[in-house]
Motif scaffolding. Structure first.
Motif, mmCIF file in Angstrom:
data_model
loop_
_atom_site.group_PDB
_atom_site.id
_atom_site.type_symbol
_atom_site.label_atom_id
_atom_site.label_comp_id
_atom_site.label_asym_id
_atom_site.label_seq_id
_atom_site.Cartn_x
_atom_site.Cartn_y
_atom_site.Cartn_z
ATOM 1 N N UNK A 110 96.053 -68.717 -25.990
ATOM 2 C CA UNK A 110 97.407 -68.459 -25.474
ATOM 3 C C UNK A 110 97.570 -66.964 -25.164
ATOM 4 N N UNK A 111 97.115 -66.110 -26.084
ATOM 5 C CA UNK A 111 97.195 -64.668 -25.861
ATOM 6 C C UNK A 111 96.392 -64.262 -24.636
ATOM 7 N N UNK B 51 102.903 -72.717 -35.906
ATOM 8 C CA UNK B 51 101.907 -71.813 -36.490
ATOM 9 C C UNK B 51 101.206 -70.918 -35.473
ATOM 10 N N UNK B 52 101.288 -71.272 -34.196
ATOM 11 C CA UNK B 52 100.594 -70.434 -33.209
ATOM 12 C C UNK B 52 101.446 -69.251 -32.748
ATOM 13 N N UNK C 202 100.238 -64.931 -31.856
ATOM 14 C CA UNK C 202 100.327 -64.513 -30.447
ATOM 15 C C UNK C 202 101.071 -63.186 -30.338
ATOM 16 N N UNK C 203 102.259 -63.115 -30.945
ATOM 17 C CA UNK C 203 103.064 -61.898 -30.820
ATOM 18 C C UNK C 203 102.476 -60.736 -31.619
ATOM 19 N N UNK D 153 110.711 -62.017 -31.860
ATOM 20 C CA UNK D 153 109.342 -62.299 -32.314
ATOM 21 C C UNK D 153 108.570 -61.011 -32.576
ATOM 22 N N UNK D 154 108.752 -59.994 -31.727
ATOM 23 C CA UNK D 154 108.043 -58.729 -31.903
ATOM 24 C C UNK D 154 108.512 -57.977 -33.147
#
Length: 643
Positions: free
Chosen positions: A422-423, A468-469, A473-474, A533-534
């Motif tokens: 995803x990233x 959980x993903x 990612x962030x 999220x960040x």
């Protein structure tokens, strides 16, 4: 009197009949999956094209089991029927597998979709006697026959004249079938399935298939069609037809664009790269980036608006560092799944319902299975009916039971492998300009930022089993240039090097952003869920009256680059947030058109009138009065908040 000559004996377990086994298999799987299963088998057979035809005519000669033995082709050649073509050719293993029940010949071929075991048997939902023709061979299956007479195979060149006429009567002109195939050494160049529809109840199934049910199957397929080719490795087009008095095309979905040859080579190369690992980890992840263009169009009673979508797809075969638990599963000789996942983002429009694929899409439901704004594909462990990814039940959660391998496998894919893919997808969306022949314009860069932001997962919409993903990612993106700012015509910056706006009056935010950009600062306003999220992974800096004052004091030349409207919006913003930050800023509008600097202890005072008409009594002194035509709200704010 009871026989006591022996106290023990061996015996075999009673096995169900073939009819009973098929009945139970059909109970587990819905008839709506038939087209997907046939596409799956075509994909595994190396086909690039699939064509489906509903032969909507009536030809139902009476048949008996005795006729099955005497003329099995005539027994199977009936109408109405569903006829399915693909341009692959059956191998010996394919012929062996299609005649087997509840087992698959693909279990040791980890890149084949059909190794999950349902496959061809689902066609018994609609027919009792499927006919398969591939290359120079023909097979017919009749489960209602004597157990030793269920399957008949024939070479095309050995078929009798009566049977040839029967086949040509119904099939001539369909998908290239012609009299010549009976005489050619290689037979028919492709594979044809002929499924006479069940028009009366049988021992195998009580469900009758008529025109309405076939239309339902076709409509169900078209709802999945725009994305059905995304994760396949070979198939490039699927077409649907109907034959009554004439043949009419009803639907088509295909890979499109000038770079189809390149796409085909990239698909093939990726498969060759990972086949050598036979389901085990690679030394390093193997990544495949595709940009397919998919066109779908419906006609006649399947008519729908033409869809032309551009996608970014990342296929990923895992390798390198992994957790000990995941490594143990993959290295288990009895474990049939490969560490292979993919993600697809649509560049043309938002994905409103992200879906789950196991190369082909799982059945659609009322809500998204993931809540993600992308489609996710992988070798997931599925429920027995292949409708759902296997997760813990609520009872297992309560008991902290995480021992089933299939559930563990899905959890590891989501929390270990999918976040990496995803990233990479997000970073590829950002870096995509580097591989273009022409650079993006400023407007195109801004549009690409919208695509990036809408592609990121939102914790408020993502379903529980996929949450959980999100954090991984962030966490990774926080240290990368993933935030778009309009500075220098549009660049990407790291979150910690960017100033973010807060939800406020749009005009004020526009003016503040414009001013920060003139000061050479990265400023951005992504959706709130991204900033939330960040925040878990490091500080996030927002605009403030204090910071805006510092920027204007450090860059006094900016005043000459901003117009009256922007200056008034900046004044309004600071008055709203911290009036003390006006000190030293040249933002006080005067009636003579100039701006004065806010200071304390100055000798020259600027006046503001409660009644602006009083200003007319002092002609020639406009430089001493606050500008009146700046809006009543702002005028009163200056009056009430400044001395």
């Amino acid at each position: 009197m009871e026989d006591e000559s022996s106290d023990e004996e061996f015996s075999a377990m009673r096995l169900p009949s073939l009819i009973d086994m098929l009945k139970r298999l059909l109970e587990q799987y819905s008839g709506g999956q038939i087209l997907k299963e046939l596409i799956q088998n075509a994909e595994d057979g190396g086909a690039t094209k699939v064509k489906v035809m509903f032969v909507n005519k009536h030809n139902q000669p009476s048949t008996t089991l005795q006729m099955w033995k005497e003329n099995p082709i005539q027994f199977a050649m009936k109408e109405p029927a569903l006829c399915v073509y693909n341009d692959g050719i059956f191998t010996k293993e394919d012929w062996d597998g299609i005649a087997a029940i509840q087992c698959s010949g693909k279990e040791n071929e980890p890149l084949k979709v059909g190794r999950f075991g349902l496959g061809f048997k689902s066609v018994f939902h609609i027919t009792d006697t499927p006919l398969i023709l591939s290359g120079n061979k023909l097979m017919i299956i009749n489960p209602t026959a004597n157990v030793y007479d269920v399957v008949i195979t024939k070479k095309l060149r050995k078929i009798d004249e009566k049977s040839k006429k029967e086949m040509l009567k119904l099939m001539s002109g369909i998908f290239g079938f012609s009299p010549e195939v009976f005489h050619l050494q290689d037979g028919f160049n492709g594979t044809i399935f002929w499924f006479p529809l069940r028009t009366v109840e049988s021992d195998l199934c009580k469900t009758i298939y008529d025109e309405k049910k076939i239309r339902d199957i076709f409509h169900g397929f078209t709802s999945l069609a725009p994305s059905i080719l995304l994760f396949l490795k070979k198939i490039e087009s699927i077409e649907i037809y109907e034959k009554k008095s004439t043949i009419q095309k009803l639907f088509e979905v295909c890979l499109d664009g000038d770079d189809l040859l390149t796409l085909r080579q990239e698909r093939k190369g990726f498969v060759q790269d990972i086949e050598r690992f036979n389901g085990q980890f690679a030394s390093q992840p193997i990544k495949n980036i595709l940009r397919p263009k998919v066109r779908s169009e419906g006609f006649n009673w399947l008519k729908k608006e033409t869809s032309e979508d551009e996608w970014l797809v990342i296929n990923h075969y895992h390798g390198g560092h992994v957790s000990a638990e995941l490594k143990e599963l993959v290295e288990d000789d009895d474990w049939p799944y490969s560490p292979y996942v993919s993600i697809a983002a649509c560049l043309s429009k938002p994905i409103t319902k992200g879906h789950v694929f196991c190369f082909l899409p799982l059945p659609l439901e009322g809500q998204s299975l993931t809540g993600l704004p992308v489609h996710v594909n992988g070798f997931f462990a599925l429920s027995q009916d292949r409708h759902h990814v296997r997760w813990n039940t609520s009872e297992q959660d309560r008991n902290n039971s995480h021992t089933e391998k299939s559930i563990l496998w899905n959890q590891y894919l989501v929390k270990e492998i999918l976040p990496q893919v995803y990233t990479n997808l997000i970073l590829q969306l950002i870096d995509d300009e580097k591989i273009r022949s022409l650079p993006l314009t400023s407007s195109e860069r801004s549009q690409r930022a919208d695509v990036v932001y809408r592609t990121l997962p939102n914790s408020k919409t993502v379903t529980e089993n996929w949450k959980n993903l999100i954090d991984p990612i962030f966490q990774k993106l926080y240290s990368t240039a993933c935030i778009f700012t309009k500075r220098n015509g549009g660049i990407w910056a790291k979150p910690q090097n960017t100033i973010f706006t807060k939800p406020q009056d749009e005009n004020m935010v526009d003016s503040v952003e414009h001013t920060y950009l003139l000061c050479g600062r990265n400023i951005s306003r992504p959706p709130k869920f991204i900033l939330d999220a960040f925040r878990k992974h490091g500080p996030i800096n927002f605009i403030s009256a204090e910071h805006l004052r510092e920027e204007l004091l450090q860059h006094p030349g900016v005043y000459s680059q901003i117009d009256l409207k922007v200056k008034l919006n900046l004044l309004h913003y600071i008055l709203d947030n911290n009036v003390n930050c006006l000190q030293g800023l040249s933002l006080l509008p005067l009636e003579d058109g100039n701006f004065s600097t806010f200071t304390t202890g100055r000798t020259e005072t600027v006046y503001i009138f409660k009644d602006v008409d009083d200003m007319k009594m002092f002609p020639g002194l406009e430089s001493l009065f606050v500008k009146s035509e700046i809006g009543s709200d702002l005028y009163h704010m200056i009056s009430s908040k400044t001395d």
